[in-house]
Enzyme design. Structure first.
Site, PDB file in Angstrom:
ATOM      1  N   LYS A 112     -11.039  39.400  13.850  1.00 39.13           N
ATOM      2  CA  LYS A 112      -9.695  39.326  12.881  1.00 39.13           C
ATOM      3  C   LYS A 112      -8.403  38.086  13.480  1.00 39.13           C
ATOM      4  CE  LYS A 112      -8.812  42.044  17.327  1.00 39.13           C
ATOM      5  NZ  LYS A 112      -7.625  41.373  17.400  1.00 39.13           N
ATOM      6  N   TYR A 122     -17.869  22.150   9.170  1.00 36.19           N
ATOM      7  CA  TYR A 122     -18.223  23.815   9.159  1.00 36.19           C
ATOM      8  C   TYR A 122     -18.630  23.768   7.991  1.00 36.19           C
ATOM      9  CZ  TYR A 122     -13.953  24.059  11.983  1.00 36.19           C
ATOM     10  OH  TYR A 122     -13.724  24.170  13.259  1.00 36.19           O
ATOM     11  N   HIS A 175      -9.102  31.394   8.411  1.00 32.34           N
ATOM     12  CA  HIS A 175     -10.064  32.068   7.753  1.00 32.34           C
ATOM     13  C   HIS A 175     -10.979  32.372   6.545  1.00 32.34           C
ATOM     14  CE1 HIS A 175     -10.340  34.877  12.360  1.00 32.34           C
ATOM     15  NE2 HIS A 175     -10.670  33.357  11.963  1.00 32.34           N
ATOM     16  N   SER A 192     -19.502  22.538  14.046  1.00 35.45           N
ATOM     17  CA  SER A 192     -17.558  22.316  14.896  1.00 35.45           C
ATOM     18  C   SER A 192     -17.388  21.022  14.042  1.00 35.45           C
ATOM     19  CB  SER A 192     -17.980  21.982  16.336  1.00 35.45           C
ATOM     20  OG  SER A 192     -16.589  21.952  16.865  1.00 35.45           O
ATOM     21  N   ARG A 193     -16.012  21.145  14.680  1.00 32.78           N
ATOM     22  CA  ARG A 193     -15.386  19.574  14.329  1.00 32.78           C
ATOM     23  C   ARG A 193     -15.762  18.925  14.420  1.00 32.78           C
ATOM     24  NH1 ARG A 193      -9.602  20.732  15.274  1.00 32.78           N
ATOM     25  NH2 ARG A 193     -10.336  21.690  17.735  1.00 32.78           N
TER      26      ARG A 193
END
Length: 115
Positions: A95, A56, A77, A34-35
């Site tokens: 998506k 990440y 993404h 996570s951040r």
């Protein structure tokens, strides 16, 4: 398959819950990134994930992780897919996996190059 989860939002929680119900010989949650370390730690504790990372990039570098589920916002993404592919990971991305056709073609080309 040893999975990592990149980001800890609502859809990531659904993915984690699903993997937790699967046969561990087929799929297991290995790490989450996570951040922030706090968010990653809380997510790891909630789903019994043994390792967590406050970035990440650190998740992508984990040698135990074979595949990464990407659940960041859509505009991230492409960047996240490419980072994970560069680290030699299989990628499953929410998506839309890119924001335009050029990014999609480039990501697919690179994934094929990486095998």
């Amino acid at each position: 398959m040893k999975w990592g989860i990149l980001a800890t939002g609502t859809i990531a929680k659904k993915f984690a819950a699903t993997v937790c119900q699967m046969d561990p010989s087929e799929a297991v949650l290995t790490a989450v990134g996570s951040r922030t370390s706090e968010s990653a730690r809380a997510f790891a504790e909630a789903y019994g994930i043994p390792r967590y990372y406050g970035s990440y990039e650190d998740l992508a570098k984990d040698p135990e992780v074979e595949a990464i589920y990407i659940s960041t916002p859509n505009h991230m993404h492409y960047e996240n897919c490419m980072m994970c592919l560069e680290a030699g990971k299989h990628v499953l991305c929410e998506k839309a996996f890119t924001v335009n056709a050029r990014q999609a073609a480039e990501a697919l080309r690179y994934a094929k190059e990486q095998g």
